[in-house]
Design a protein around this motif. Sequence first.
Motif, PDB file in Angstrom:
ATOM      1  N   LEU A 164     -30.982 -23.811  20.554  1.00 57.06           N
ATOM      2  CA  LEU A 164     -29.699 -23.509  21.187  1.00 57.06           C
ATOM      3  C   LEU A 164     -29.241 -24.672  22.066  1.00 57.06           C
ATOM      4  O   LEU A 164     -28.081 -25.069  22.044  1.00 57.06           O
ATOM      5  CB  LEU A 164     -29.801 -22.218  21.996  1.00 57.06           C
ATOM      6  CG  LEU A 164     -28.528 -21.694  22.637  1.00 57.06           C
ATOM      7  CD1 LEU A 164     -27.473 -21.397  21.580  1.00 57.06           C
ATOM      8  CD2 LEU A 164     -28.832 -20.441  23.438  1.00 57.06           C
ATOM      9  N   LYS A 165     -30.176 -25.247  22.817  1.00 57.50           N
ATOM     10  CA  LYS A 165     -29.850 -26.407  23.655  1.00 57.50           C
ATOM     11  C   LYS A 165     -29.439 -27.599  22.801  1.00 57.50           C
ATOM     12  O   LYS A 165     -28.515 -28.337  23.148  1.00 57.50           O
ATOM     13  CB  LYS A 165     -31.036 -26.786  24.536  1.00 57.50           C
ATOM     14  CG  LYS A 165     -31.295 -25.819  25.658  1.00 57.50           C
ATOM     15  CD  LYS A 165     -32.487 -26.258  26.484  1.00 57.50           C
ATOM     16  CE  LYS A 165     -32.800 -25.254  27.574  1.00 57.50           C
ATOM     17  NZ  LYS A 165     -33.986 -25.669  28.357  1.00 57.50           N
ATOM     18  N   MET A 166     -30.127 -27.792  21.678  1.00 56.14           N
ATOM     19  CA  MET A 166     -29.789 -28.900  20.781  1.00 56.14           C
ATOM     20  C   MET A 166     -28.386 -28.726  20.216  1.00 56.14           C
ATOM     21  O   MET A 166     -27.600 -29.678  20.179  1.00 56.14           O
ATOM     22  CB  MET A 166     -30.827 -28.995  19.654  1.00 56.14           C
ATOM     23  CG  MET A 166     -32.193 -29.430  20.127  1.00 56.14           C
ATOM     24  SD  MET A 166     -33.475 -29.251  18.867  1.00 56.14           S
ATOM     25  CE  MET A 166     -32.952 -30.462  17.691  1.00 56.14           C
TER      26      MET A 166
ATOM     27  N   GLU B 103     -23.418 -35.312  21.288  1.00 55.40           N
ATOM     28  CA  GLU B 103     -24.629 -36.101  21.084  1.00 55.40           C
ATOM     29  C   GLU B 103     -25.033 -36.068  19.613  1.00 55.40           C
ATOM     30  O   GLU B 103     -24.618 -35.177  18.869  1.00 55.40           O
ATOM     31  CB  GLU B 103     -25.775 -35.546  21.939  1.00 55.40           C
ATOM     32  CG  GLU B 103     -25.545 -35.686  23.428  1.00 55.40           C
ATOM     33  CD  GLU B 103     -26.703 -35.151  24.254  1.00 55.40           C
ATOM     34  OE1 GLU B 103     -27.806 -34.955  23.707  1.00 55.40           O
ATOM     35  OE2 GLU B 103     -26.498 -34.930  25.457  1.00 55.40           O
ATOM     36  N   THR B 104     -25.841 -37.033  19.215  1.00 57.95           N
ATOM     37  CA  THR B 104     -26.401 -37.014  17.868  1.00 57.95           C
ATOM     38  C   THR B 104     -27.597 -36.064  17.859  1.00 57.95           C
ATOM     39  O   THR B 104     -28.124 -35.704  18.915  1.00 57.95           O
ATOM     40  CB  THR B 104     -26.872 -38.412  17.441  1.00 57.95           C
ATOM     41  OG1 THR B 104     -27.959 -38.809  18.290  1.00 57.95           O
ATOM     42  CG2 THR B 104     -25.749 -39.428  17.508  1.00 57.95           C
ATOM     43  N   MET B 105     -28.048 -35.675  16.681  1.00 54.68           N
ATOM     44  CA  MET B 105     -29.236 -34.826  16.571  1.00 54.68           C
ATOM     45  C   MET B 105     -30.441 -35.526  17.181  1.00 54.68           C
ATOM     46  O   MET B 105     -31.291 -34.896  17.796  1.00 54.68           O
ATOM     47  CB  MET B 105     -29.515 -34.467  15.115  1.00 54.68           C
ATOM     48  CG  MET B 105     -28.895 -33.171  14.672  1.00 54.68           C
ATOM     49  SD  MET B 105     -29.558 -31.714  15.485  1.00 54.68           S
ATOM     50  CE  MET B 105     -31.111 -31.538  14.646  1.00 54.68           C
ATOM     51  N   GLU B 106     -30.523 -36.817  16.995  1.00 53.89           N
ATOM     52  CA  GLU B 106     -31.655 -37.571  17.555  1.00 53.89           C
ATOM     53  C   GLU B 106     -31.650 -37.494  19.077  1.00 53.89           C
ATOM     54  O   GLU B 106     -32.688 -37.280  19.696  1.00 53.89           O
ATOM     55  CB  GLU B 106     -31.592 -39.024  17.097  1.00 53.89           C
ATOM     56  CG  GLU B 106     -32.823 -39.812  17.456  1.00 53.89           C
ATOM     57  CD  GLU B 106     -32.835 -41.178  16.811  1.00 53.89           C
ATOM     58  OE1 GLU B 106     -33.213 -42.127  17.499  1.00 53.89           O
ATOM     59  OE2 GLU B 106     -32.473 -41.281  15.630  1.00 53.89           O
ATOM     60  N   GLN B 107     -30.484 -37.657  19.682  1.00 55.28           N
ATOM     61  CA  GLN B 107     -30.383 -37.556  21.133  1.00 55.28           C
ATOM     62  C   GLN B 107     -30.682 -36.131  21.594  1.00 55.28           C
ATOM     63  O   GLN B 107     -31.368 -35.925  22.590  1.00 55.28           O
ATOM     64  CB  GLN B 107     -28.982 -37.949  21.614  1.00 55.28           C
ATOM     65  CG  GLN B 107     -28.646 -39.406  21.431  1.00 55.28           C
ATOM     66  CD  GLN B 107     -27.172 -39.680  21.675  1.00 55.28           C
ATOM     67  OE1 GLN B 107     -26.306 -38.891  21.291  1.00 55.28           O
ATOM     68  NE2 GLN B 107     -26.881 -40.816  22.306  1.00 55.28           N
ATOM     69  N   ALA B 108     -30.162 -35.165  20.882  1.00 58.14           N
ATOM     70  CA  ALA B 108     -30.334 -33.769  21.261  1.00 58.14           C
ATOM     71  C   ALA B 108     -31.759 -33.283  21.021  1.00 58.14           C
ATOM     72  O   ALA B 108     -32.194 -32.306  21.635  1.00 58.14           O
ATOM     73  CB  ALA B 108     -29.360 -32.890  20.481  1.00 58.14           C
ATOM     74  N   GLY B 109     -32.489 -33.952  20.163  1.00 58.34           N
ATOM     75  CA  GLY B 109     -33.854 -33.545  19.827  1.00 58.34           C
ATOM     76  C   GLY B 109     -34.797 -33.527  21.006  1.00 58.34           C
ATOM     77  O   GLY B 109     -35.862 -32.913  20.944  1.00 58.34           O
TER      78      GLY B 109
ATOM     79  N   LEU C 236     -39.683 -26.077  14.215  1.00 59.78           N
ATOM     80  CA  LEU C 236     -38.801 -24.928  13.999  1.00 59.78           C
ATOM     81  C   LEU C 236     -37.479 -25.138  14.715  1.00 59.78           C
ATOM     82  O   LEU C 236     -36.413 -24.876  14.151  1.00 59.78           O
ATOM     83  CB  LEU C 236     -39.465 -23.636  14.475  1.00 59.78           C
ATOM     84  CG  LEU C 236     -38.621 -22.363  14.363  1.00 59.78           C
ATOM     85  CD1 LEU C 236     -38.213 -22.094  12.915  1.00 59.78           C
ATOM     86  CD2 LEU C 236     -39.381 -21.172  14.941  1.00 59.78           C
ATOM     87  N   ALA C 237     -37.520 -25.618  15.944  1.00 62.04           N
ATOM     88  CA  ALA C 237     -36.285 -25.863  16.703  1.00 62.04           C
ATOM     89  C   ALA C 237     -35.391 -26.850  15.966  1.00 62.04           C
ATOM     90  O   ALA C 237     -34.184 -26.631  15.822  1.00 62.04           O
ATOM     91  CB  ALA C 237     -36.619 -26.389  18.095  1.00 62.04           C
ATOM     92  N   ARG C 238     -35.976 -27.930  15.486  1.00 59.26           N
ATOM     93  CA  ARG C 238     -35.189 -28.936  14.767  1.00 59.26           C
ATOM     94  C   ARG C 238     -34.665 -28.391  13.441  1.00 59.26           C
ATOM     95  O   ARG C 238     -33.531 -28.678  13.052  1.00 59.26           O
ATOM     96  CB  ARG C 238     -36.026 -30.193  14.560  1.00 59.26           C
ATOM     97  CG  ARG C 238     -36.228 -30.958  15.844  1.00 59.26           C
ATOM     98  CD  ARG C 238     -36.987 -32.273  15.622  1.00 59.26           C
ATOM     99  NE  ARG C 238     -37.076 -33.007  16.861  1.00 59.26           N
ATOM    100  CZ  ARG C 238     -38.141 -32.999  17.662  1.00 59.26           C
ATOM    101  NH1 ARG C 238     -39.215 -32.300  17.328  1.00 59.26           N
ATOM    102  NH2 ARG C 238     -38.137 -33.699  18.783  1.00 59.26           N
ATOM    103  N   ALA C 239     -35.468 -27.586  12.758  1.00 59.55           N
ATOM    104  CA  ALA C 239     -35.040 -27.010  11.471  1.00 59.55           C
ATOM    105  C   ALA C 239     -33.878 -26.042  11.675  1.00 59.55           C
ATOM    106  O   ALA C 239     -32.906 -26.070  10.905  1.00 59.55           O
ATOM    107  CB  ALA C 239     -36.212 -26.291  10.800  1.00 59.55           C
TER     108      ALA C 239
END
Length: 99
Positions: free
Chosen positions: A14-16, A25-31, A45-48
């Motif tokens: 959710l935060k991502m 932000e990009t996914m990389e930054q949000a990761g 799981l969060a990233r998926a």
Amino acid sequence: MATIPGHGARKAALKMLDAVLRRGETMEQAGGAANGLPEFADRALARAIAAEVLRWLVDLDALIDSATRKPLPDDAKARAVLRMMLAQWLRLDTPPHAV
């Protein structure tokens, strides 16, 4: 209080999503939101979840909007949670009871 399996991963996802969709932000930054999780499986799981929501965003929103009387605002937390729920159930094959 008992720990709910996957709760940390879903909270990080959710935060991502918030970082990507609201702050640009990009996914990389949000990761980074997932980096604090102790287990590799939870970080994965969060990233998926976040990746599937972003990949299928238009379709997920169409499903949500077809089931609601009034459209939810794009930035509503309820919409984000419904997106995550649908992505887990329809794309990640998570059993409905676990979503």
